[in-house]
Design a protein around this motif. Sequence first.
Motif, PDB file in Angstrom:
ATOM      1  N   ALA A 254       0.865  -1.186   0.000  1.00 11.51           N
ATOM      2  CA  ALA A 254       0.000   0.000   0.000  1.00 11.51           C
ATOM      3  C   ALA A 254       0.902   1.236   0.000  1.00 11.51           C
ATOM      4  CB  ALA A 254      -0.897   0.000   1.232  1.00 11.51           C
ATOM      5  N   ARG A 255       0.449   2.287  -0.573  1.00 16.80           N
ATOM      6  CA  ARG A 255       1.188   3.560  -0.655  1.00 16.80           C
ATOM      7  C   ARG A 255       2.471   3.450  -1.473  1.00 16.80           C
ATOM      8  NH1 ARG A 255       0.811   6.123   5.493  1.00 16.80           N
ATOM      9  NH2 ARG A 255      -1.435   5.824   5.744  1.00 16.80           N
ATOM     10  N   ARG A 298      -6.478  -8.243  -6.130  1.00  8.85           N
ATOM     11  CA  ARG A 298      -6.644  -7.428  -4.924  1.00  8.85           C
ATOM     12  C   ARG A 298      -6.280  -5.994  -5.287  1.00  8.85           C
ATOM     13  NH1 ARG A 298      -7.155  -4.442  -0.850  1.00  8.85           N
ATOM     14  NH2 ARG A 298      -7.116  -5.233   1.288  1.00  8.85           N
ATOM     15  N   GLN A 299      -7.274  -5.127  -5.291  1.00  9.70           N
ATOM     16  CA  GLN A 299      -7.017  -3.724  -5.587  1.00  9.70           C
ATOM     17  C   GLN A 299      -6.430  -3.067  -4.342  1.00  9.70           C
ATOM     18  OE1 GLN A 299     -10.488  -1.756  -7.119  1.00  9.70           O
ATOM     19  NE2 GLN A 299      -9.264  -0.337  -8.324  1.00  9.70           N
ATOM     20  N   LEU A 300      -5.478  -2.180  -4.555  1.00 14.82           N
ATOM     21  CA  LEU A 300      -4.822  -1.546  -3.405  1.00 14.82           C
ATOM     22  C   LEU A 300      -5.403  -0.170  -3.099  1.00 14.82           C
ATOM     23  CD1 LEU A 300      -1.121  -2.580  -4.083  1.00 14.82           C
ATOM     24  CD2 LEU A 300      -2.681  -3.498  -2.363  1.00 14.82           C
ATOM     25  N   ASP A 301      -5.962   0.483  -4.091  1.00 10.04           N
ATOM     26  CA  ASP A 301      -6.531   1.809  -3.880  1.00 10.04           C
ATOM     27  C   ASP A 301      -8.034   1.770  -4.127  1.00 10.04           C
ATOM     28  OD1 ASP A 301      -4.337   3.264  -3.168  1.00 10.04           O
ATOM     29  OD2 ASP A 301      -3.782   3.767  -5.229  1.00 10.04           O
ATOM     30  N   GLU A 302      -8.698   2.783  -3.615  1.00 11.56           N
ATOM     31  CA  GLU A 302     -10.103   2.947  -3.981  1.00 11.56           C
ATOM     32  C   GLU A 302     -10.167   3.193  -5.482  1.00 11.56           C
ATOM     33  OE1 GLU A 302     -11.332   6.214  -1.602  1.00 11.56           O
ATOM     34  OE2 GLU A 302     -11.353   5.059   0.249  1.00 11.56           O
ATOM     35  N   SER A 326     -18.330  -4.980 -10.085  1.00 12.93           N
ATOM     36  CA  SER A 326     -18.737  -3.703  -9.462  1.00 12.93           C
ATOM     37  C   SER A 326     -17.778  -2.555  -9.797  1.00 12.93           C
ATOM     38  CB  SER A 326     -18.838  -3.852  -7.933  1.00 12.93           C
ATOM     39  OG  SER A 326     -19.869  -4.709  -7.590  1.00 12.93           O
ATOM     40  N   GLY A 328     -17.043   0.918 -11.568  1.00  8.45           N
ATOM     41  CA  GLY A 328     -17.747   2.056 -12.141  1.00  8.45           C
ATOM     42  C   GLY A 328     -17.044   2.501 -13.410  1.00  8.45           C
ATOM     43  N   ARG A 329     -17.644   2.239 -14.541  1.00 13.01           N
ATOM     44  CA  ARG A 329     -17.010   2.579 -15.817  1.00 13.01           C
ATOM     45  C   ARG A 329     -18.046   3.169 -16.781  1.00 13.01           C
ATOM     46  NH1 ARG A 329     -13.359   1.691 -13.014  1.00 13.01           N
ATOM     47  NH2 ARG A 329     -11.578   0.287 -13.298  1.00 13.01           N
TER      48      ARG A 329
ATOM     49  N   LYS B  18       4.068   8.726  -5.758  1.00 14.30           N
ATOM     50  CA  LYS B  18       2.805   8.549  -6.488  1.00 14.30           C
ATOM     51  C   LYS B  18       1.851   9.666  -6.094  1.00 14.30           C
ATOM     52  CE  LYS B  18      -1.252   5.697  -6.268  1.00 14.30           C
ATOM     53  NZ  LYS B  18      -2.004   4.933  -5.284  1.00 14.30           N
ATOM     54  N   ARG B  24     -13.535  11.685  -7.687  1.00 13.62           N
ATOM     55  CA  ARG B  24     -14.198  12.569  -8.647  1.00 13.62           C
ATOM     56  C   ARG B  24     -15.375  13.278  -7.980  1.00 13.62           C
ATOM     57  NH1 ARG B  24     -13.670   9.899 -14.460  1.00 13.62           N
ATOM     58  NH2 ARG B  24     -11.863   8.611 -14.072  1.00 13.62           N
ATOM     59  N   LEU B  32     -20.980   7.124 -12.813  1.00 16.45           N
ATOM     60  CA  LEU B  32     -20.143   5.929 -12.983  1.00 16.45           C
ATOM     61  C   LEU B  32     -20.772   4.705 -12.328  1.00 16.45           C
ATOM     62  CD1 LEU B  32     -16.527   7.270 -12.336  1.00 16.45           C
ATOM     63  CD2 LEU B  32     -17.292   6.058 -14.375  1.00 16.45           C
ATOM     64  N   TYR B  33     -21.341   4.916 -11.152  1.00 17.27           N
ATOM     65  CA  TYR B  33     -21.852   3.768 -10.407  1.00 17.27           C
ATOM     66  C   TYR B  33     -23.368   3.596 -10.556  1.00 17.27           C
ATOM     67  CZ  TYR B  33     -17.254   3.029  -8.447  1.00 17.27           C
ATOM     68  OH  TYR B  33     -15.923   2.747  -8.311  1.00 17.27           O
ATOM     69  N   THR B 321     -11.228  -2.733  -0.698  1.00 19.49           N
ATOM     70  CA  THR B 321     -11.358  -2.008  -1.964  1.00 19.49           C
ATOM     71  C   THR B 321     -12.521  -2.558  -2.793  1.00 19.49           C
ATOM     72  OG1 THR B 321      -9.585  -3.436  -2.790  1.00 19.49           O
ATOM     73  CG2 THR B 321      -8.985  -1.188  -2.143  1.00 19.49           C
ATOM     74  N   TYR B 324     -15.544  -1.105  -1.156  1.00 17.67           N
ATOM     75  CA  TYR B 324     -15.724   0.287  -1.599  1.00 17.67           C
ATOM     76  C   TYR B 324     -16.559   0.325  -2.876  1.00 17.67           C
ATOM     77  CZ  TYR B 324     -14.509   4.735  -3.805  1.00 17.67           C
ATOM     78  OH  TYR B 324     -14.564   5.955  -4.436  1.00 17.67           O
ATOM     79  N   ARG B 325     -16.188  -0.517  -3.845  1.00 14.94           N
ATOM     80  CA  ARG B 325     -16.903  -0.492  -5.130  1.00 14.94           C
ATOM     81  C   ARG B 325     -18.341  -0.960  -4.972  1.00 14.94           C
ATOM     82  NH1 ARG B 325     -12.368  -3.607  -7.033  1.00 14.94           N
ATOM     83  NH2 ARG B 325     -13.852  -5.146  -7.806  1.00 14.94           N
ATOM     84  N   LYS B 326     -18.516  -2.025  -4.191  1.00 13.42           N
ATOM     85  CA  LYS B 326     -19.878  -2.547  -4.023  1.00 13.42           C
ATOM     86  C   LYS B 326     -20.756  -1.528  -3.294  1.00 13.42           C
ATOM     87  CE  LYS B 326     -18.987  -7.530  -4.164  1.00 13.42           C
ATOM     88  NZ  LYS B 326     -20.127  -7.932  -5.004  1.00 13.42           N
ATOM     89  N   ARG B 329     -21.878   1.201  -5.534  1.00 16.59           N
ATOM     90  CA  ARG B 329     -23.037   0.772  -6.334  1.00 16.59           C
ATOM     91  C   ARG B 329     -24.333   0.928  -5.550  1.00 16.59           C
ATOM     92  NH1 ARG B 329     -22.240   0.102 -11.577  1.00 16.59           N
ATOM     93  NH2 ARG B 329     -20.547  -1.284 -12.214  1.00 16.59           N
ATOM     94  N   ILE B 334     -17.498   5.103   1.365  1.00 21.29           N
ATOM     95  CA  ILE B 334     -16.734   4.949   2.610  1.00 21.29           C
ATOM     96  C   ILE B 334     -15.241   5.063   2.264  1.00 21.29           C
ATOM     97  CG2 ILE B 334     -18.441   3.665   3.907  1.00 21.29           C
ATOM     98  CD1 ILE B 334     -15.599   1.937   1.987  1.00 21.29           C
ATOM     99  N   ARG B 335     -14.378   4.924   3.240  1.00 26.33           N
ATOM    100  CA  ARG B 335     -12.942   4.953   2.979  1.00 26.33           C
ATOM    101  C   ARG B 335     -12.382   3.542   3.135  1.00 26.33           C
ATOM    102  NH1 ARG B 335      -9.504   9.046   2.814  1.00 26.33           N
ATOM    103  NH2 ARG B 335     -11.018   9.563   1.220  1.00 26.33           N
ATOM    104  N   ALA B 336     -11.785   3.042   2.042  1.00 26.09           N
ATOM    105  CA  ALA B 336     -11.098   1.747   2.106  1.00 26.09           C
ATOM    106  C   ALA B 336      -9.770   1.961   2.824  1.00 26.09           C
ATOM    107  CB  ALA B 336     -10.863   1.206   0.703  1.00 26.09           C
ATOM    108  N   ASP B 339      -4.961   1.710   2.198  1.00 21.54           N
ATOM    109  CA  ASP B 339      -4.005   2.801   2.088  1.00 21.54           C
ATOM    110  C   ASP B 339      -3.536   3.301   3.458  1.00 21.54           C
ATOM    111  OD1 ASP B 339      -2.589   4.258   0.172  1.00 21.54           O
ATOM    112  OD2 ASP B 339      -3.766   6.048   0.622  1.00 21.54           O
TER     113      ASP B 339
END
Lengths: 437, 368
Positions: A254-255, A298-302, A326, A328-329, B18, B24, B32-33, B321, B324-326, B329, B334-336, B339
């Motif tokens: 992470a980070r 496994r996604q690391l960021d939102e 899930s 958002g695209r 980074k 957004r 998007l959702y 994460t 977060y996406r679910k 939707r 919320i905050r994942a 990080d």
Amino acid sequence: MADRTIAELHLAALPSLVPLVSAAALEGARALGFKEEDAGALGVATEEVFSHLALSGAPGREVVIRILGSRWRAEVEIRFTPEHVDFRPFNLTFRTTPDDDPLLSRTALAIASQVVDRFRISRRAEQILLSLTKERSFPKAAPPPPEPRPEGPVSARAAQPHEFPLAAGLAAARYPAEQWPRAFESPEKVAGMAAAGDLGAVVAADAVGRLAGALFWLPAGARMAGLFGPFLFQDPPVEGVASLLLDAVVGSLARTGLEGLIARSPTSALPSRAMEPLGTFEVPLADGTARTVEARYRQLDEDPGGVAHVHPSVEAFVRDSFRRLSFGRVVRVVPGSPPSGDGGTAFATEVDRVAGQARLTPLWLGSDAREMLRGLVDALAADSFRRPLAELDLGEPSHAGFAPALLEAGFVPRLILPWAGNGDVLLFQLAAETGRR
Amino acid sequence: MTSFVLDAIVPEFVRQFKAYVPSRPDPELMALYGVSRLHRLNNNENPLGPPAAAQEVLRRFPPPLGAVYPSGDSFYLRRRLGERLGVDPDQILFGNGANETIGLVLKAFCREGDNIVTADRTFAVYEWTARFSGVEVRLVPLRDGRFDVEGMLARIDERTKVVFVCNPNNPTGTYWDRATLLDFLARVDGRTIVVLDEAYAEFVESPDYPEGISLLPEHPNLVVFRTFSKMWGLAGLRIGYLIGERNLVDTVRRTCIVYSVNIVAQEAALAALDDPEHVPATRALVRGEKAYLLSELGAMSLPTASGEGNFVMVELPISDTLAYRKLMREGVMIRAMTDFRFPGWIRVSIGCHDAMEDFVAALRRTLE
């Protein structure tokens, strides 16, 4: 990655300079400690590629050659801008003459790809990057003795340098070959990869360093890391070790700027809900067969959301994948018909002989896309790559138009790799019945 | 065309960093959702908004003043705040949010080769700002969810210029009580600057919570951060401040470009300070909704971490994460916490009751 630049040459692509370039690659590999056979292979591959540029790819154009590497790998990067927007000479199957002289039956790029471990062509705007990588040969080692069972509490932490070869050896001794990188057979290679920052690992150990398990990662492109494991070293395994390892890896990455982790062939120890399933594809096995694996992610960021450019022929697959995962695209449908009268289709080919995998990515779309793909598929099959992958970057509108040609050539969409390119990457694989031609 | 190799002039520590990607705007996210409303439970904002007096300032702000530079050093606001806190106004330095003051402190005291010490699982901006400034970051693991006194002291050396302590800690809500803080300051013994980030101090109701400002006379190396973004509901206006001993603040002020705090923020903050009802009302809301939320999460058998502050952490059986996406939707943001180095956890801001109910329902569906 802690690669060291050995030399950088700025020169014109002229036939008279071929010996100079070849010698630079050879001596560069020697300077990294490579033995004669490995260094010679890199010299030959570089000679083939540079000759190709001097004769047909970019004759007379300025070329920048960088020779770099570490204890375990040497790479030659060749950058240049072709005179015309014509990327056809960089198809693996490109021939300078149409005759069928057996001596000319193999193309320069194909020869180069066959003597190195990794051959990659990529394009950034009008610039082409050719990359040739040779891994240093190290002796294989006998498997280490079984690890004694840890006593007392076990915690996960970054692997110490001496623990990399030990944990890799234990993993290779206990798990099927498709679940670990082939480098694990060579302790010296593992140590070299770790020292260069090309291999990461966490181990679970007790207070005196007895190992209960390990989880490794390798870079997989600029924004992803590939996970190997979790490997557990006792029967029955120490309870909770797999979760400890995964949490430690996720926490440590992470980070760091990585977008996500992908496990292409995880062990059964991977906690079932810790990484989300993306879909399945086939991985080649050492015995020539293939095994279906479920890629886990496994996604690391939102996820920030994004735009996907897709051809109508794969729109349903892409939309269904985004809904299932899930994501958002905004899906933008791009017809992407090839420009009329332009016969200049080109695919970049990455051939990884160590992993036994070939991968195609689009460079330029022309009206001959279907023929070009058929030729590439046949050439790869002849070189034992029967189930090549193809990737379309959904963040690149120009990639969308390649989908019909891929489908017609027998490729099928398998899964989406989130953020593996400029946007998400749609992964195709040649269907089995087509691959057996 | 001019030849320009950007990488050749970019410092390594910037090249390696980074960039933070902010989320957004809400309309974009909702598109998007595919949702028609979005509860923002990710940034610990105050669901009641700014105090009534501050809202009145916003409503009545004279548009022509948009053309006029603000007070360059938040003159009237410092004077009023100084009266309220019992400190000299020159001990106060305002910034464009407390985040700006983090950068000011690092610029004032750190150079290449120096280091900062903080916890591994805390507000990320200390770490980020130090890294992209070329300053070494020494991260000390939390111990039992709290800043580790012994671990932090062990990492301090002659090149340590700043120690950051988030009190209460975001995201665990844990805090050092007065005795712990005094012990730490005594053992640091003036060797380095100690920053006490009290962004959530106004939410704390425990009697043993130490307000850092009261310790300034005895500890000239102590700096306290406060913000108007959380309790005071002015996050959108970006205004925060630091308080310290006068000479220390004068030193930090040298690194400060004036005018970074806009005129609306200054006026709204000034009005906010005089609202007697806002803090009790917010505390009551947080107390009630946090109890409701913890009860619901307990009923779902989900582990939680909840201390002081207007947020709760929840451990999930799926990746944070993905959650977060679910939840996006479902119209809940919320905050994942990956990080924050809490993989598998999410942090939920305390909102109004309808938002809490919607979150609980969405989480149940997500985990089905």
